[in-house]
Enzyme design. Structure first.
Site, PDB file in Angstrom:
ATOM      1  N   ARG A   4      -5.193  -3.075   2.741  1.00  0.00           N
ATOM      2  CA  ARG A   4      -4.813  -2.046   2.283  1.00  0.00           C
ATOM      3  C   ARG A   4      -4.438  -1.708   0.208  1.00  0.00           C
ATOM      4  O   ARG A   4      -3.672  -2.597  -0.430  1.00  0.00           O
ATOM      5  CB  ARG A   4      -3.312  -1.437   3.232  1.00  0.00           C
ATOM      6  CG  ARG A   4      -2.655  -0.074   3.073  1.00  0.00           C
ATOM      7  CD  ARG A   4      -1.745   0.387   4.178  1.00  0.00           C
ATOM      8  NE  ARG A   4      -1.344   1.829   3.537  1.00  0.00           N
ATOM      9  CZ  ARG A   4      -0.330   2.434   4.280  1.00  0.00           C
ATOM     10  NH1 ARG A   4       0.757   1.036   4.035  1.00  0.00           N
ATOM     11  NH2 ARG A   4      -0.098   4.020   3.938  1.00  0.00           N
ATOM     12  N   HIS A   5      -4.481  -0.285   0.412  1.00  0.00           N
ATOM     13  CA  HIS A   5      -4.460  -0.027  -1.139  1.00  0.00           C
ATOM     14  C   HIS A   5      -2.766  -0.585  -1.596  1.00  0.00           C
ATOM     15  O   HIS A   5      -2.193  -0.463   0.000  1.00  0.00           O
ATOM     16  CB  HIS A   5      -4.139   1.722  -0.841  1.00  0.00           C
ATOM     17  CG  HIS A   5      -4.096   2.783  -0.061  1.00  0.00           C
ATOM     18  ND1 HIS A   5      -2.497   2.890  -0.519  1.00  0.00           N
ATOM     19  CD2 HIS A   5      -4.445   3.170   0.560  1.00  0.00           C
ATOM     20  CE1 HIS A   5      -2.246   3.406   0.591  1.00  0.00           C
ATOM     21  NE2 HIS A   5      -3.558   4.312   1.753  1.00  0.00           N
ATOM     22  N   ARG A  56       1.746   4.953  -3.193  1.00  0.00           N
ATOM     23  CA  ARG A  56       1.031   5.929  -2.866  1.00  0.00           C
ATOM     24  C   ARG A  56       2.232   6.750  -3.137  1.00  0.00           C
ATOM     25  O   ARG A  56       3.393   6.610  -1.900  1.00  0.00           O
ATOM     26  CB  ARG A  56      -0.396   6.352  -2.708  1.00  0.00           C
ATOM     27  CG  ARG A  56       0.076   6.209  -0.912  1.00  0.00           C
ATOM     28  CD  ARG A  56      -1.122   7.274   0.182  1.00  0.00           C
ATOM     29  NE  ARG A  56      -0.877   7.109   1.209  1.00  0.00           N
ATOM     30  CZ  ARG A  56       0.289   7.018   1.992  1.00  0.00           C
ATOM     31  NH1 ARG A  56       1.080   7.363   1.087  1.00  0.00           N
ATOM     32  NH2 ARG A  56       0.009   7.030   3.511  1.00  0.00           N
ATOM     33  N   ARG A  80      -6.988   6.944  -4.498  1.00  0.00           N
ATOM     34  CA  ARG A  80      -6.269   5.623  -4.660  1.00  0.00           C
ATOM     35  C   ARG A  80      -6.408   3.765  -4.009  1.00  0.00           C
ATOM     36  O   ARG A  80      -6.522   3.294  -4.426  1.00  0.00           O
ATOM     37  CB  ARG A  80      -5.003   5.748  -3.524  1.00  0.00           C
ATOM     38  CG  ARG A  80      -5.618   6.216  -1.895  1.00  0.00           C
ATOM     39  CD  ARG A  80      -4.051   6.405  -1.106  1.00  0.00           C
ATOM     40  NE  ARG A  80      -4.319   6.871   0.566  1.00  0.00           N
ATOM     41  CZ  ARG A  80      -4.783   8.123   0.539  1.00  0.00           C
ATOM     42  NH1 ARG A  80      -4.756   9.015  -0.633  1.00  0.00           N
ATOM     43  NH2 ARG A  80      -4.712   8.336   1.380  1.00  0.00           N
ATOM     44  N   HIS A 119      -7.542   1.531   4.154  1.00  0.00           N
ATOM     45  CA  HIS A 119      -6.272   2.267   4.817  1.00  0.00           C
ATOM     46  C   HIS A 119      -5.660   0.955   5.846  1.00  0.00           C
ATOM     47  O   HIS A 119      -6.632   0.248   6.157  1.00  0.00           O
ATOM     48  CB  HIS A 119      -6.818   3.278   4.214  1.00  0.00           C
ATOM     49  CG  HIS A 119      -7.449   4.050   3.908  1.00  0.00           C
ATOM     50  ND1 HIS A 119      -6.694   5.122   2.730  1.00  0.00           N
ATOM     51  CD2 HIS A 119      -9.289   4.387   3.650  1.00  0.00           C
ATOM     52  CE1 HIS A 119      -8.355   5.640   1.560  1.00  0.00           C
ATOM     53  NE2 HIS A 119      -8.982   4.887   1.964  1.00  0.00           N
ATOM     54  N   ASP A 120      -4.517   2.205   5.571  1.00  0.00           N
ATOM     55  CA  ASP A 120      -3.696   1.178   7.108  1.00  0.00           C
ATOM     56  C   ASP A 120      -4.413   0.643   7.730  1.00  0.00           C
ATOM     57  O   ASP A 120      -4.583   1.001   8.759  1.00  0.00           O
ATOM     58  CB  ASP A 120      -2.408   1.956   7.175  1.00  0.00           C
ATOM     59  CG  ASP A 120      -2.797   3.303   7.126  1.00  0.00           C
ATOM     60  OD1 ASP A 120      -3.187   3.772   6.959  1.00  0.00           O
ATOM     61  OD2 ASP A 120      -1.214   3.551   6.839  1.00  0.00           O
TER      62      ASP A 120
END
Length: 416
Positions: A36-37, A40, A104, A273-274
């Site tokens: 995941r990024h 943010r 992101r 992403h999540d």
């Protein structure tokens, strides 16, 4: 719960012990990491939120300095983990980095790469980093990382929202959701839109911008709702296949190619992403109520011992620790799952192409009394239309069968 934890530890110890008995070392062949990024800013807000988009650096949904640091640390972790596979300097045949087409995640991939490939031998001080390509596709076409426009998935999400489990949760949190509506100015808050509030409050709390009503108890409720929403969303086999299956399929293909000495990458990196991480975890059967944290990473690695190949899955779900936790997959005999066993468990669940998987399904005909009555009415109407058409056709044929009148001619004098 305690008993299962003890059993899990015993299995891990037994697995290590058996390795020592065999005296054979497992050799890492190919590594795959989906993360995941990093940290943010909020993606959105609510009507009564005094904190607006202008109050965040670069606006909504953007990677912060904390997120850059998290991904840089994760890149250093990857360097240690995959150092036996990767050269110190970037080599195009060894690694590929894929990201979703979102600021992101692209910036997270860049930050991660700086940690993964520190510049050891700088030949030019004017270039302090090593440029490395990051591949992506338009977000609405990204089936691989679970972001594409997919009517079937939207349909499934709505079905989950209408499921008994989610309805029970909505009832359980009914009074809390009413309070949340008053605090936020939103209406019709349920499990599936409360996570927007949960995310915004989570980020605002980190940066000391949360409203006064978001006390410890409220934030805990929001966190619990959020975790369960992630769990329910990917508890369905179809949502797992559509959103988690493409990534595992891509990883499996790379492992299979490496075993058969075809073109493959020693390391494949996916910046996402999540929801991507959750979907892949659920596809693998590791689906417990939680939201993957910033810079959390899932490792799916291929090992070799003699002529046998094994898959090992580990999950790093914290941003300030270098400890990843291995999982024994359902149907596998140990943490190191034989590749053939891994294949037999998951290959038959791999998705078809996006244009096949994402077609919205027509709802089945209703089977209640009203539905049956509707079917009878339709049949009767169709029957009446057919009878009317046949009667009209018969009348037309009878009319055309009559001889036309003979003007001034004696019919008996005609030659036949």
């Amino acid at each position: 719960m305690m008993g299962s934890s003890i059993l899990y530890v015993l299995v891990c110890i037994l697995s290590i012990f058996l390795h020592q008995i065999n005296g054979q070392q497992m050799q890492l062949i190919a590594g795959h990491v989906l993360y995941r990024h990093g940290d943010r800013t909020p993606v959105t807000t609510f009507p009564l939120d005094p904190v607006k988009e202008k109050d965040w650096p670069n606006g909504y949904g953007q990677l912060t300095m904390a997120g850059i640091e998290q991904q840089h640390r994760l890149g250093g972790y990857l360097r240690n983990r995959y150092g036996s596979l990767l050269s110190p300097n970037y080599t195009t045949s060894e690694i590929v980095i894929r990201s979703t087409d979102v600021d992101r995640t692209l910036m997270s991939a860049q930050s991660n790469i700086v940690g993964l490939y520190p510049v050891f031998n700088k030949t030019d001080d004017k270039v302090p980093i090593q440029p490395i390509p990051i591949h992506t596709v338009s977000i609405n076409l990204d089936f691989l990382l679970g972001q594409n426009d997919c009517p079937r998935y939207d349909q499934l999400e709505e079905e989950v929202n209408e499921s008994d489990d989610v309805k029970k949760m909505n009832q359980y949190y009914e009074s809390f959701f009413k309070n949340l509506q008053e605090w936020t100015g939103l209406t019709n808050i349920t499990v599936y839109n409360a996570w927007d509030v949960a995310d915004t409050i989570f980020v605002e709390h980190i940066y000391n911008k949360a409203p006064a009503w978001a006390n410890d108890a409220v934030r805990q409720n929001l966190s619990d709702v959020n975790d369960h929403a992630f769990h329910f969303l990917f508890a369905n086999n179809d949502t797992q296949r559509i959103r988690g299956g493409p990534s595992i399929q891509d990883i499996w293909l790379n492992m299979n190619n490496s075993i058969h000495k075809k073109s493959f990458k020693k390391v494949k990196v996916y910046s996402a992403h999540d929801t991507t991480v959750s979907a892949v975890l659920a596809f693998l059967g590791i689906n417990y109520p939680h939201q993957p944290q910033y810079a959390s990473a899932l490792f799916i690695d291929l090992y070799q011992r003699n002529t046998s190949y094994f898959v090992k899955v580990e999950y790093l779900n914290v941003t300030d620790s270098n400890i990843s936790y291995p999982y024994i997959l359902n149907g596998c005999p140990a943490i190191e799952c034989p590749f053939d066993t891994f294949t037999s468990i998951y290959k038959n669940r791999f998705p078809a192409t996006a244009d096949v998987e994402c077609v919205k399904k027509m709802p089945p005909m209703p089977d209640d009394d009203n539905g049956k009555l509707l079917i009878i009415i339709i049949i009767v109407l169709v029957g009446l239309i057919i009878i009317t058409f046949l009667m009209f056709l018969c009348m037309h044929l009878r009319k055309s069968d009559r001889d036309p009148p003979l003007l001034g001619i004696n019919r008996s004098s005609q030659i036949t």
